[in-house]
Design a protein around this motif. Structure first.
Motif, PDB file in Angstrom:
ATOM      1  N   GLU A 180       0.829  -1.212   0.000  1.00 55.46           N
ATOM      2  CA  GLU A 180       0.000   0.000   0.000  1.00 55.46           C
ATOM      3  C   GLU A 180       0.861   1.259   0.000  1.00 55.46           C
ATOM      4  OE1 GLU A 180      -2.590  -0.321   3.323  1.00 55.46           O
ATOM      5  OE2 GLU A 180      -3.920  -1.783   2.364  1.00 55.46           O
ATOM      6  N   ARG A 187       1.207   6.498  -7.129  1.00 50.30           N
ATOM      7  CA  ARG A 187       0.085   7.270  -7.679  1.00 50.30           C
ATOM      8  C   ARG A 187      -0.030   8.649  -7.047  1.00 50.30           C
ATOM      9  NH1 ARG A 187      -3.752   2.948  -5.013  1.00 50.30           N
ATOM     10  NH2 ARG A 187      -3.825   3.746  -2.890  1.00 50.30           N
ATOM     11  N   VAL A 191      -5.531   5.524  -0.221  1.00 52.11           N
ATOM     12  CA  VAL A 191      -6.964   5.279  -0.147  1.00 52.11           C
ATOM     13  C   VAL A 191      -7.236   4.291   0.972  1.00 52.11           C
ATOM     14  CG1 VAL A 191      -9.006   4.437  -1.365  1.00 52.11           C
ATOM     15  CG2 VAL A 191      -7.208   5.623  -2.635  1.00 52.11           C
ATOM     16  N   ARG A 193     -10.755   2.208   2.926  1.00 50.42           N
ATOM     17  CA  ARG A 193     -12.191   1.935   2.900  1.00 50.42           C
ATOM     18  C   ARG A 193     -12.570   1.133   4.139  1.00 50.42           C
ATOM     19  NH1 ARG A 193     -10.536   1.518  -2.481  1.00 50.42           N
ATOM     20  NH2 ARG A 193     -11.802   2.684  -4.001  1.00 50.42           N
ATOM     21  N   VAL A 201     -14.957   6.184   3.281  1.00 51.71           N
ATOM     22  CA  VAL A 201     -13.845   6.124   2.338  1.00 51.71           C
ATOM     23  C   VAL A 201     -13.008   7.384   2.527  1.00 51.71           C
ATOM     24  CG1 VAL A 201     -13.161   6.049  -0.093  1.00 51.71           C
ATOM     25  CG2 VAL A 201     -15.186   4.793   0.680  1.00 51.71           C
ATOM     26  N   VAL A 203      -9.478   9.548   1.017  1.00 50.82           N
ATOM     27  CA  VAL A 203      -8.461   9.749  -0.014  1.00 50.82           C
ATOM     28  C   VAL A 203      -7.544  10.858   0.494  1.00 50.82           C
ATOM     29  CG1 VAL A 203      -8.008  10.246  -2.434  1.00 50.82           C
ATOM     30  CG2 VAL A 203     -10.186   9.222  -1.766  1.00 50.82           C
ATOM     31  N   ALA A 223     -19.095   5.513   1.331  1.00 47.01           N
ATOM     32  CA  ALA A 223     -18.853   4.675   0.154  1.00 47.01           C
ATOM     33  C   ALA A 223     -19.951   4.831  -0.882  1.00 47.01           C
ATOM     34  CB  ALA A 223     -18.730   3.219   0.587  1.00 47.01           C
ATOM     35  N   ASN A 227     -17.363   6.120  -4.977  1.00 39.26           N
ATOM     36  CA  ASN A 227     -17.067   4.875  -5.673  1.00 39.26           C
ATOM     37  C   ASN A 227     -15.671   4.964  -6.298  1.00 39.26           C
ATOM     38  OD1 ASN A 227     -17.316   6.384  -8.079  1.00 39.26           O
ATOM     39  ND2 ASN A 227     -19.503   5.930  -8.221  1.00 39.26           N
ATOM     40  N   ASP A 228     -15.255   3.924  -7.001  1.00 38.89           N
ATOM     41  CA  ASP A 228     -13.894   3.880  -7.546  1.00 38.89           C
ATOM     42  C   ASP A 228     -13.623   5.045  -8.491  1.00 38.89           C
ATOM     43  OD1 ASP A 228     -13.390   1.615  -6.109  1.00 38.89           O
ATOM     44  OD2 ASP A 228     -13.660   0.218  -7.786  1.00 38.89           O
ATOM     45  N   ARG A 229     -14.602   5.386  -9.315  1.00 46.33           N
ATOM     46  CA  ARG A 229     -14.398   6.492 -10.268  1.00 46.33           C
ATOM     47  C   ARG A 229     -14.219   7.814  -9.534  1.00 46.33           C
ATOM     48  NH1 ARG A 229     -17.549  10.288 -11.964  1.00 46.33           N
ATOM     49  NH2 ARG A 229     -19.378   9.345 -10.974  1.00 46.33           N
ATOM     50  N   VAL A 231     -13.230   8.195  -6.411  1.00 45.92           N
ATOM     51  CA  VAL A 231     -11.962   8.137  -5.675  1.00 45.92           C
ATOM     52  C   VAL A 231     -10.790   8.520  -6.576  1.00 45.92           C
ATOM     53  CG1 VAL A 231     -10.291   6.534  -4.636  1.00 45.92           C
ATOM     54  CG2 VAL A 231     -12.678   6.518  -3.881  1.00 45.92           C
ATOM     55  N   ALA A 232     -10.783   7.995  -7.803  1.00 49.27           N
ATOM     56  CA  ALA A 232      -9.702   8.334  -8.734  1.00 49.27           C
ATOM     57  C   ALA A 232      -9.709   9.823  -9.061  1.00 49.27           C
ATOM     58  CB  ALA A 232      -9.831   7.506 -10.010  1.00 49.27           C
TER      59      ALA A 232
END
Length: 265
Positions: A180, A187, A191, A193, A201, A203, A223, A227-229, A231-232
């Protein structure tokens, strides 16, 4: 004001601007420069450059060394740097950056700093939405737990012994933690969760000062919204905001950033 007084005032301003250009030509990598080096960095004639250098040297802002002669920043710069460092309020400096991030994400944003094995929240703007996750100013947690802690830890450890020190007494898979931390460095952000609060969640990205990693800037939410999108997206935005804070603390922007953003001193 008479014409000759205006001309004199204008010339004084130009001289100050030129002197500042000379001082700003020095960097951490180019801390010692010759007159030729300086002429390549500032738009001045050689006689004007030398006049400015001798004036700055007389005031302690420049020191000359060696033969052939080279120049470096003098003790007066260190005194100003000390005064600036000692009088800065980190939360105050970060406030406009936090507020811009808060307005954009509409999630809770916070500023955290390390102290020993812990990291502390020194500023927080809670989400304006009905479902809110927040910890509060003054709250603390082990630095090895949560995104806001690991964003800092990723730039504090470089050996197994160091990681074990920060995880002592915690039920943490060290191999997973190392992965991690490596992912965080690559990156630019961490992150987490469901780690500290079920359904939450986080970041977070690190920010730096002249001594190294100084803390982290994080976004926290449920959460159901992160979501993943998202979070990015927020990850890249948090990296950008942390970079702005690093620059406000005197760290120049990196020459090259990781593929997903990042900021290293």
């Amino acid at each position: 004001m008479q014409t000759h007084e205006k001309d004199r005032s204008s010339e004084n301003v130009r001289a100050v601007n030129r002197a500042l250009d000379v001082l700003l030509a020095f960097t951490r990598d180019d801390f010692e420069l010759s007159a030729t080096d300086l002429l390549q960095r500032v738009d001045l004639s050689r006689p004007t450059l030398y006049r400015l250098l001798y004036t700055l040297e007389a005031k302690g802002f420049i020191a000359s060394v060696g033969e052939p002669q080279r120049f470096r920043l003098g003790p007066a710069v260190a005194r100003l740097s000390h005064v600036w460092t000692e009088t800065q309020d980190l939360a105050l400096i970060a406030e406009p950056i936090l507020r811009a991030l808060w307005a954009e994400t509409r999630e809770t944003v916070a500023l955290l700093v390390p102290q020993g094995l812990l990291r502390y929240c020194i500023a927080e703007l809670p989400s304006p939405q009905p479902l809110v996750f927040k910890r509060g100013v003054g709250s603390s947690e082990r630095i090895a737990r949560g995104a806001s802690g690991r964003a800092i830890l990723a730039h504090m450890v470089d050996s197994g012994q160091q990681i074990e020190h920060y995880t002592e007494g915690l039920d943490i898979d060290l191999a997973k933690l190392r992965r991690e931390l490596q992912a965080t460095r690559e990156r630019g952000y961490a992150v987490s969760r469901d780690e500290l609060i079920e359904g939450a969640v986080a970041v977070a990205a690190p920010f730096f000062d002249s001594k190294g990693v100084a803390g982290s800037l994080g976004v926290f939410g449920p959460a159901t919204r992160l979501n993943d999108r998202v979070v990015a997206t927020w990850g890249r935005r948090v990296v950008e905001a942390a970079g702005q804070l690093s620059q406000a603390l005197g760290v120049p922007p990196p020459l090259r950033e990781p593929s997903h953003g990042g900021n290293r001193p």
